[in-house]
Motif scaffolding. Structure first.
Motif, PDB file in Angstrom:
ATOM      1  N   GLY A 154       0.801  -1.227   0.000  1.00 18.21           N
ATOM      2  CA  GLY A 154       0.000   0.000   0.000  1.00 18.21           C
ATOM      3  C   GLY A 154       0.829   1.269   0.000  1.00 18.21           C
ATOM      4  O   GLY A 154       0.301   2.367  -0.119  1.00 18.21           O
ATOM      5  N   ALA A 155       2.152   1.122   0.121  1.00 16.97           N
ATOM      6  CA  ALA A 155       3.018   2.298   0.241  1.00 16.97           C
ATOM      7  C   ALA A 155       2.993   3.175  -1.001  1.00 16.97           C
ATOM      8  O   ALA A 155       2.969   4.403  -0.915  1.00 16.97           O
ATOM      9  N   LEU A 156       2.997   2.573  -2.170  1.00 20.30           N
ATOM     10  CA  LEU A 156       3.040   3.353  -3.412  1.00 20.30           C
ATOM     11  C   LEU A 156       1.782   4.198  -3.566  1.00 20.30           C
ATOM     12  O   LEU A 156       1.837   5.384  -3.855  1.00 20.30           O
ATOM     13  N   SER A 157       0.635   3.572  -3.378  1.00 17.24           N
ATOM     14  CA  SER A 157      -0.624   4.279  -3.591  1.00 17.24           C
ATOM     15  C   SER A 157      -1.147   4.900  -2.300  1.00 17.24           C
ATOM     16  O   SER A 157      -2.208   5.499  -2.272  1.00 17.24           O
ATOM     17  N   ARG A 158      -0.385   4.743  -1.229  1.00 17.94           N
ATOM     18  CA  ARG A 158      -0.723   5.321   0.081  1.00 17.94           C
ATOM     19  C   ARG A 158      -2.090   4.871   0.563  1.00 17.94           C
ATOM     20  O   ARG A 158      -2.945   5.677   0.898  1.00 17.94           O
ATOM     21  N   ASP A 162      -6.227  -2.058   5.983  1.00 12.71           N
ATOM     22  CA  ASP A 162      -7.440  -2.031   6.812  1.00 12.71           C
ATOM     23  C   ASP A 162      -8.517  -1.125   6.226  1.00 12.71           C
ATOM     24  O   ASP A 162      -9.691  -1.480   6.178  1.00 12.71           O
ATOM     25  N   ASP A 163      -8.091   0.065   5.753  1.00 13.88           N
ATOM     26  CA  ASP A 163      -9.067   0.987   5.159  1.00 13.88           C
ATOM     27  C   ASP A 163      -9.705   0.391   3.924  1.00 13.88           C
ATOM     28  O   ASP A 163     -10.896   0.550   3.683  1.00 13.88           O
ATOM     29  N   MET A 164      -8.864  -0.286   3.159  1.00 12.47           N
ATOM     30  CA  MET A 164      -9.386  -0.844   1.917  1.00 12.47           C
ATOM     31  C   MET A 164     -10.387  -1.964   2.187  1.00 12.47           C
ATOM     32  O   MET A 164     -11.389  -2.080   1.504  1.00 12.47           O
ATOM     33  N   ILE A 165     -10.107  -2.735   3.194  1.00 15.01           N
ATOM     34  CA  ILE A 165     -11.048  -3.801   3.536  1.00 15.01           C
ATOM     35  C   ILE A 165     -12.359  -3.185   4.001  1.00 15.01           C
ATOM     36  O   ILE A 165     -13.445  -3.605   3.592  1.00 15.01           O
ATOM     37  N   ALA A 166     -12.239  -2.110   4.789  1.00 12.65           N
ATOM     38  CA  ALA A 166     -13.441  -1.448   5.298  1.00 12.65           C
ATOM     39  C   ALA A 166     -14.300  -0.909   4.161  1.00 12.65           C
ATOM     40  O   ALA A 166     -15.526  -0.952   4.205  1.00 12.65           O
ATOM     41  N   MET A 180      -7.680  -8.788   0.918  1.00 11.08           N
ATOM     42  CA  MET A 180      -6.856  -8.075  -0.050  1.00 11.08           C
ATOM     43  C   MET A 180      -5.842  -8.978  -0.766  1.00 11.08           C
ATOM     44  O   MET A 180      -5.153  -8.531  -1.670  1.00 11.08           O
ATOM     45  N   ASP A 181      -5.726 -10.197  -0.338  1.00 13.18           N
ATOM     46  CA  ASP A 181      -4.813 -11.121  -1.011  1.00 13.18           C
ATOM     47  C   ASP A 181      -5.206 -11.222  -2.486  1.00 13.18           C
ATOM     48  O   ASP A 181      -6.393 -11.244  -2.820  1.00 13.18           O
ATOM     49  N   PHE A 233      -2.958   1.493  -8.410  1.00 13.38           N
ATOM     50  CA  PHE A 233      -3.561   0.478  -7.543  1.00 13.38           C
ATOM     51  C   PHE A 233      -4.673  -0.224  -8.316  1.00 13.38           C
ATOM     52  O   PHE A 233      -5.478   0.443  -8.947  1.00 13.38           O
ATOM     53  N   PRO A 234      -4.715  -1.503  -8.279  1.00 11.10           N
ATOM     54  CA  PRO A 234      -3.841  -2.409  -7.528  1.00 11.10           C
ATOM     55  C   PRO A 234      -2.603  -2.889  -8.291  1.00 11.10           C
ATOM     56  O   PRO A 234      -1.687  -3.426  -7.674  1.00 11.10           O
ATOM     57  N   HIS A 235      -2.571  -2.681  -9.607  1.00 14.42           N
ATOM     58  CA  HIS A 235      -1.560  -3.380 -10.397  1.00 14.42           C
ATOM     59  C   HIS A 235      -0.125  -3.114  -9.917  1.00 14.42           C
ATOM     60  O   HIS A 235       0.623  -4.053  -9.633  1.00 14.42           O
ATOM     61  N   HIS A 236       0.239  -1.849  -9.842  1.00 18.35           N
ATOM     62  CA  HIS A 236       1.631  -1.559  -9.483  1.00 18.35           C
ATOM     63  C   HIS A 236       1.934  -1.898  -8.023  1.00 18.35           C
ATOM     64  O   HIS A 236       3.042  -2.336  -7.691  1.00 18.35           O
ATOM     65  N   GLU A 237       0.962  -1.687  -7.195  1.00 14.81           N
ATOM     66  CA  GLU A 237       1.130  -2.049  -5.791  1.00 14.81           C
ATOM     67  C   GLU A 237       1.432  -3.552  -5.677  1.00 14.81           C
ATOM     68  O   GLU A 237       2.306  -3.975  -4.918  1.00 14.81           O
TER      69      GLU A 237
END
Length: 454
Positions: A154-158, A162-166, A180-181, A233-237
């Motif tokens: 998640g670092a690249l796209s910041r 947890d937020d994404m799952i929410a 997210m797997d 996101f998500p490809h490059h991440e």
RNA sequence: GGCGAGUUGGCGGAGUGGUGACGCAACGGAUUGCAAAUCCGUGUACAGGAGUUCGAUUCUCCUACUCGCCUCCA
């Protein structure tokens, strides 16, 4: 010195190649199931320009550019089922179209154009390594990347996991440890393309190809990775997660670049709005590749770009003017420093175009031509759209010239005015100086409208 | 809902802590039989509010709006 905005740090920084003798750039290419649309072409033109700037700076033989073809994908499978044609036919045909269309936009062919299906073994190897290192797991014929095993996910796209799952709106497959797997490998049925693997007959997930192919071509570490912003996101991440989990935290691309999206007449391009079109359709409508390229380059890559007819027409007028100035001119050996500086400043193509305007204004045709060529413009191979008129205007020039000489004596300009009107309505530009009359064919010149005069 | 980008003159579009880029359009002039082309000239633009500063369009914060990604579509 080249400065590039690195998405990794969200900072514009000096670009320092890992090895100046071997500068490596990888750009995500198309999934080959249909003609490239004009949004697909933006990264092609943007990174082609960067490729040229890198070559100019480090020398042609010291820059390697790779752009992949994704030729295994469910969209391709769907097309195959729909049309009854073999997958390889579809992908081969589409790749051919793509190269033709991008060539018309003045895009150089990359040094490497790897096809995913030719790197399946490398992908399997990488997936095995990921499993071994505890970053991936097999489940129900799938192999999944375990995002919890990779802290920097998640670092690249910041984004935070947890937020994404929410906020997730996707259905979660039961075999995933974490929602997210993402899939590294998935099973294929009889109708889907597949390869034998330690996890059964199947095919790769989308993201693994770029990790495996860049590694095969460039090694664990290279300089620049580019693509459209939508891929961040998500490809490059996911690419980063795979590659860095496999090869080490300090591996993969040093600099990440994303071009912003393209709109059409102020709206998102979409099939339902009817503003969705391919590069080929635009070319067929008479917009030359050079004009399309100019429109792309007139907006900085980091900003959303609006494709409009008005811009295309203005671009055509500018290029027509510049081509007039540089016609039969031998390009200078050097490129204007103003253009190099603009491009070196995070690929400020709009700034470079301004500098070209200045050169045109002061009449330095040789430098205008050489400098424009660094942007992939004004090349001899792209000017066909301007010179296409094959019609001898000298008889008409003589005709109006004679009438004008008479009129200047007897002050009856009716015949001259009639000729002028006819010429203009046929798309000719009528330029009368004291000495003579010059006719120049404009973009809408139609010689059939002049037949009555003979 | 989460995350991000953006808002510059009529339009497009760069850029900068302090002299109004650039292109198109418009207007005035030169030129022209009249035009066109060309050349010369003309415009008090930085979403709104607050803050930092001697000074902000440029930095910080807030608000509004626009757009994108998160979902097959680059």
């Amino acid at each position: 010195m080249i400065k590039l905005y690195n998405v990794k740090n969200r900072t514009k920084e000096a670009f320092t190649p890992i090895d100046p003798k071997n500068v490596r750039m990888y750009v995500c290419g198309p999934t080959v199931y249909d003609r490239a649309h004009i949004g697909n072409a933006r990264p092609v033109v943007v990174f082609d320009t960067l490729y040229r700037v890198l070559q100019h700076t480090y020398g042609k033989e010291h820059v390697s550019y790779a752009r992949n073809f994704t030729d295994v994908d469910d969209k391709i499978n769907a097309k195959s089922i729909e049309t009854g044609r073999p997958i390889r036919d579809i992908t081969n045909e589409t790749i051919g179209w793509y190269l033709e269309d991008m060539n018309e936009l003045g895009a150089l062919e990359p040094d490497f154009a790897p096809r995913a299906t030719e790197y399946i073994a490398e992908m399997i190897t990488m997936i095995e390594e990921l499993i071994e290192k505890g970053h991936a797991y097999a489940a129900e014929g799938h192999v999944l990347f375990d995002v919890n095993s990779y802290d920097a996910y998640g670092a690249l796209s910041r984004r935070s996991v947890d937020d994404m799952i929410a906020g997730a709106r996707v259905e979660i497959a039961p075999y995933k440890h974490n929602p997210m797997d993402f899939v590294l490998w998935k099973p294929s049925n009889d109708k889907q393309p597949g390869w034998d693997s330690p996890w059964g007959h199947g095919r790769p997930g989308w993201h693994i190809e770029c990790s495996a192919m860049s590694r095969a071509l460039f090694g664990d570490k290279f300089d620049i990775h580019g693509g459209g912003l939508d891929l961040q996101f998500p490809h490059h991440e996911n690419e980063i997660a795979q590659s860095c989990a496999c090869c080490g935290d300090d591996t993969f691309a040093n600099v990440w670049m994303h071009n912003e999206m393209l709109q059409v007449e102020g709206k998102k391009m979409s099939k339902s709005l009817g503003n969705f079109f391919s590069v080929r359709e635009l070319l067929d409508q008479g917009y030359s590749g050079e004009v399309i390229r100019f429109v792309y380059l007139s907006t900085h890559y980091s900003k959303p770009m609006d494709w409009t007819i008005k811009k295309a027409e203005e671009a055509a007028a500018t290029l027509r003017k510049w081509r007039m100035i540089t016609d039969d001119v031998i390009p200078s050996d050097i490129v204007s420093p103003a253009i190099v500086n603009a491009l070196a400043d995070d690929l400020n193509t709009a700034g470079a175009i301004t500098a070209l305007h200045n050169l045109a204004k002061c009449g330095d045709a040789a430098l205008l031509k050489s400098s424009a060529e660094l942007l992939g413009l004004l090349g001899d191979n792209m000017g066909g759209w301007v010179k296409a008129i094959d019609f001898d205007l000298s008889a008409l020039e003589k005709m109006i010239s004679t009438e004008r000489d008479k009129a200047l004596k007897n002050k009856d300009f009716s015949k001259v005015d009639y000729l002028k009107l006819t010429f203009v309505s046929a798309g000719l530009d009528v330029q009368m100086s004291k000495e003579n009359v010059t006719l120049i064919a404009g973009p809408k010149f139609d010689s059939s409208l002049l037949e009555d005069l003979f």
